[in-house]
Structure formats: structure tokens, C-alpha cells
Design a protein around this motif. Structure first.
Motif, PDB file in Angstrom:
ATOM      1  N   UNK A  35       0.829  -1.292  -0.122  1.00  0.00           N
ATOM      2  CA  UNK A  35       0.150   0.048  -0.042  1.00  0.00           C
ATOM      3  C   UNK A  35       0.823   1.213  -0.046  1.00  0.00           C
ATOM      4  N   UNK A  36       2.203   1.400   0.349  1.00  0.00           N
ATOM      5  CA  UNK A  36       2.532   2.659   0.705  1.00  0.00           C
ATOM      6  C   UNK A  36       2.780   3.280  -0.423  1.00  0.00           C
ATOM      7  N   UNK A  37       3.061   2.953  -1.871  1.00  0.00           N
ATOM      8  CA  UNK A  37       3.160   3.734  -3.126  1.00  0.00           C
ATOM      9  C   UNK A  37       1.959   3.596  -3.760  1.00  0.00           C
ATOM     10  N   UNK A  38       0.858   2.932  -3.397  1.00  0.00           N
ATOM     11  CA  UNK A  38      -0.222   2.916  -4.214  1.00  0.00           C
ATOM     12  C   UNK A  38      -1.129   3.941  -4.391  1.00  0.00           C
ATOM     13  N   UNK A  39      -1.867   4.499  -5.573  1.00  0.00           N
ATOM     14  CA  UNK A  39      -2.802   5.434  -5.146  1.00  0.00           C
ATOM     15  C   UNK A  39      -3.812   5.084  -4.671  1.00  0.00           C
ATOM     16  N   UNK A  40      -4.751   6.030  -4.096  1.00  0.00           N
ATOM     17  CA  UNK A  40      -5.793   5.663  -3.524  1.00  0.00           C
ATOM     18  C   UNK A  40      -6.919   4.851  -4.217  1.00  0.00           C
ATOM     19  N   UNK A  41      -7.171   5.339  -5.524  1.00  0.00           N
ATOM     20  CA  UNK A  41      -7.932   4.554  -6.514  1.00  0.00           C
ATOM     21  C   UNK A  41      -7.765   2.890  -6.434  1.00  0.00           C
ATOM     22  N   UNK A  42      -6.396   2.674  -6.645  1.00  0.00           N
ATOM     23  CA  UNK A  42      -5.827   1.532  -6.398  1.00  0.00           C
ATOM     24  C   UNK A  42      -5.946   0.651  -5.181  1.00  0.00           C
ATOM     25  N   UNK A  43      -5.752   1.298  -4.013  1.00  0.00           N
ATOM     26  CA  UNK A  43      -6.042   0.824  -2.717  1.00  0.00           C
ATOM     27  C   UNK A  43      -7.282   0.266  -2.776  1.00  0.00           C
ATOM     28  N   UNK A  44      -8.374   1.378  -3.104  1.00  0.00           N
ATOM     29  CA  UNK A  44      -9.927   0.744  -3.157  1.00  0.00           C
ATOM     30  C   UNK A  44     -10.114  -0.141  -3.835  1.00  0.00           C
ATOM     31  N   UNK A  45      -9.348  -0.398  -5.144  1.00  0.00           N
ATOM     32  CA  UNK A  45      -9.706  -1.729  -5.881  1.00  0.00           C
ATOM     33  C   UNK A  45      -9.215  -2.770  -5.384  1.00  0.00           C
ATOM     34  N   UNK A  46      -8.136  -2.903  -4.771  1.00  0.00           N
ATOM     35  CA  UNK A  46      -7.477  -4.132  -4.129  1.00  0.00           C
ATOM     36  C   UNK A  46      -8.358  -4.303  -2.895  1.00  0.00           C
ATOM     37  N   UNK A  47      -8.980  -3.398  -2.079  1.00  0.00           N
ATOM     38  CA  UNK A  47      -9.676  -3.783  -1.013  1.00  0.00           C
ATOM     39  C   UNK A  47     -11.002  -4.121  -1.447  1.00  0.00           C
ATOM     40  N   UNK A  48     -11.684  -3.797  -2.592  1.00  0.00           N
ATOM     41  CA  UNK A  48     -12.956  -4.314  -2.991  1.00  0.00           C
ATOM     42  C   UNK A  48     -12.607  -5.638  -3.718  1.00  0.00           C
ATOM     43  N   UNK A  49     -11.733  -6.103  -4.282  1.00  0.00           N
ATOM     44  CA  UNK A  49     -11.381  -7.472  -4.890  1.00  0.00           C
ATOM     45  C   UNK A  49     -11.028  -8.614  -3.811  1.00  0.00           C
ATOM     46  N   UNK A  50     -10.139  -7.881  -2.774  1.00  0.00           N
ATOM     47  CA  UNK A  50      -9.956  -8.886  -1.662  1.00  0.00           C
ATOM     48  C   UNK A  50     -11.221  -9.174  -0.846  1.00  0.00           C
ATOM     49  N   UNK A  51     -12.050  -8.137  -0.466  1.00  0.00           N
ATOM     50  CA  UNK A  51     -13.196  -8.366   0.185  1.00  0.00           C
ATOM     51  C   UNK A  51     -14.349  -9.354  -0.522  1.00  0.00           C
ATOM     52  N   UNK A  52     -14.561  -9.236  -1.751  1.00  0.00           N
ATOM     53  CA  UNK A  52     -15.568 -10.007  -2.529  1.00  0.00           C
ATOM     54  C   UNK A  52     -15.063 -11.242  -2.481  1.00  0.00           C
ATOM     55  N   UNK A  53     -13.500 -11.572  -3.078  1.00  0.00           N
ATOM     56  CA  UNK A  53     -13.186 -12.969  -3.347  1.00  0.00           C
ATOM     57  C   UNK A  53     -12.811 -13.700  -1.981  1.00  0.00           C
ATOM     58  N   UNK A  54     -12.365 -13.242  -1.016  1.00  0.00           N
ATOM     59  CA  UNK A  54     -12.295 -13.830   0.403  1.00  0.00           C
ATOM     60  C   UNK A  54     -13.639 -14.086   0.861  1.00  0.00           C
ATOM     61  N   UNK A  55     -14.608 -12.993   1.018  1.00  0.00           N
ATOM     62  CA  UNK A  55     -15.868 -13.355   1.554  1.00  0.00           C
ATOM     63  C   UNK A  55     -16.906 -14.379   0.879  1.00  0.00           C
ATOM     64  N   UNK A  56     -16.634 -14.443  -0.422  1.00  0.00           N
ATOM     65  CA  UNK A  56     -17.499 -15.522  -1.195  1.00  0.00           C
ATOM     66  C   UNK A  56     -16.755 -16.718  -0.895  1.00  0.00           C
ATOM     67  N   UNK A  57     -15.418 -16.988  -0.526  1.00  0.00           N
ATOM     68  CA  UNK A  57     -15.033 -18.068  -0.038  1.00  0.00           C
ATOM     69  C   UNK A  57     -15.197 -18.562   1.231  1.00  0.00           C
ATOM     70  N   UNK A  58     -14.781 -17.609   2.251  1.00  0.00           N
ATOM     71  CA  UNK A  58     -14.915 -17.914   3.616  1.00  0.00           C
ATOM     72  C   UNK A  58     -16.174 -17.829   4.262  1.00  0.00           C
ATOM     73  N   UNK A  59     -16.968 -16.713   3.947  1.00  0.00           N
ATOM     74  CA  UNK A  59     -18.422 -16.659   4.469  1.00  0.00           C
ATOM     75  C   UNK A  59     -19.333 -17.102   3.882  1.00  0.00           C
ATOM     76  N   UNK A  60     -19.227 -17.320   2.380  1.00  0.00           N
ATOM     77  CA  UNK A  60     -20.108 -17.679   1.572  1.00  0.00           C
ATOM     78  C   UNK A  60     -20.266 -19.160   1.465  1.00  0.00           C
ATOM     79  N   UNK A  61     -19.094 -19.796   1.263  1.00  0.00           N
ATOM     80  CA  UNK A  61     -18.869 -21.375   1.155  1.00  0.00           C
ATOM     81  C   UNK A  61     -18.567 -22.054   2.532  1.00  0.00           C
TER      82      UNK A  61
END
Length: 198
Positions: free
Chosen positions: A99-125
Motif C-alpha cells: 500500500x505505501x506507494x499505491x494511489x488511493x483508487x488502486x488501494x480501493x480496487x485492491x480492497x474491493x477485490x480482496x473483500x469480494x473474493x475472500x468473503x465468497x470463499x470464507x463466509x459464503x462457502x
């Protein structure tokens, strides 16, 4: 043409310092894609429809519950960071490198991708199969970079359990996705701007 010999494959441990920025991102996106694929396949084997799992609720309760959990996690994390030495919560430098050199839009994109992918696996399945407690143990174990210290391991377990509880309470996967996204986004921005000022 030479035949490929599997016995000659050498596996060695790679530290985050040995990865350049591109490889770190590739590794992140590949692991998230694998999480999503495994989650969807697991849902199908459970006889559940991944599309219906992602149906957005008509009321806004999931936003309040997700935002409330995220706020609690962030307050708790900030309090801990005041009193616990940085070495005791070290993740091997992964989050800082990510995160240290990442633009805010990319931090938001990473956060959204991680949230969706991990939650589908862990909470969903996974949670559907073994419940929130055991899912949280698996979730903490998967976040292997934290296992060297008990404080971040306990925090990851607690956050995961909280995500499981709010999903059970609201009945939608969008609650843990919202909470996970907000926590990652805010913590990523804190790392980004804290490091920029120093």
C-alpha cells in the motif's frame, strides 16, 4: 525435445523483499482469483447458486452492520497500535509494500477485490459448511504472514468471527464484504499516507 522432470523442481522460501512491485501484485491477484474460483466451485458442490448469494438486499441494514463492525475493528486496531510495539504486530512488511506507494483508487480496487473474493470463499462457502468459529480458524491460518505473532493472529481470528456473526445476523454476504472492504481501505490509506509524511 527435452522431457520435463518434476524431480528437478526446487522450492524455496521467498521473502516479500525479494519480490518486485509487479510480482507482489501478480501474487495478490492470483491468490484472490484462486479464492474466488474455489469459493464458487465449493458453492456449486453445496448445491447453492453463487448468483443468488450475491443478491443485494433491498434494505440498508447490511451497510449499517458492516460499517459498524468496520468502525469497531478500526478503533480496536488503532488502540492496539498505540500500546503494542510494532515488532509484535509485524506482518513481514507485506501490507506496507502493498500500500505505501499505491494511489488511493488502486488501494480501493485492491480492497474491493480482496473483500469480494475472500468473503465468497470464507463466509459464503466455508462458513456454510463448518460455521463461523472453525471458518475463523481457517481464515487466521490462511493469513500465514501474521502467525509469527499472537496479537495479529488473534485480531485476524476475531475480525473473521465478527464477519461471520454479522453475516449470520443480516443473512447477506454483503455485510461482511462491506466491513472487509472498509477495514482494508482505511488501513491501506493509513499506511499510504503515514509513510508518505515520514
Amino acid at each position: 525435445m527435452r522431457k520435463f522432470d518434476f524431480r528437478n523442481i526446487k522450492i524455496r522460501k521467498v521473502t516479500v523483499d525479494e519480490l518486485n512491485d509487479k510480482m507482489l501484485l501478480v501474487n495478490l491477484y492470483i491468490t484472490q482469483a484462486l479464492s474466488l474460483i474455489i469459493g464458487i466451485v465449493w458453492l456449486i458442490f453445496q448445491g447453492r447458486n453463487p448468483i443468488s448469494l450475491l443478491k443485494v438486499p433491498t434494505d440498508a441494514d447490511f451497510i449499517w452492520w458492516g460499517g459498524g463492525l468496520a468502525l469497531l475493528v478500526l478503533i480496536f486496531d488503532l488502540v492496539i497500535s498505540r500500546f503494542v510495539p510494532e515488532e509484535a504486530s509485524d506482518d513481514g512488511g507485506v501490507n506496507e509494500r502493498l500500500f505505501k506507494l499505491r494511489p488511493v483508487w488502486h488501494i480501493a480496487a485492491i480492497s474491493l477485490i480482496v473483500a469480494i473474493c475472500e468473503e465468497i470463499l470464507f463466509r459464503g462457502a466455508i462458513q456454510y459448511s463448518i460455521g463461523p468459529y472453525w471458518t475463523s480458524i481457517v481464515f487466521a491460518a490462511i493469513h500465514v504472514r501474521y502467525l509469527r505473532h499472537w496479537i495479529p493472529t488473534g485480531l485476524v481470528f476475531s475480525i473473521s468471527y465478527g464477519l461471520g456473526v454479522v453475516m449470520t445476523h443480516t443473512g447477506t454476504i454483503w455485510t461482511p464484504i462491506a466491513a472487509h472492504f472498509l477495514v482494508d481501505l482505511v488501513m491501506g490509506c493509513i499506511i499510504r499516507f503515514r509513510r508518505e509524511d515520514s
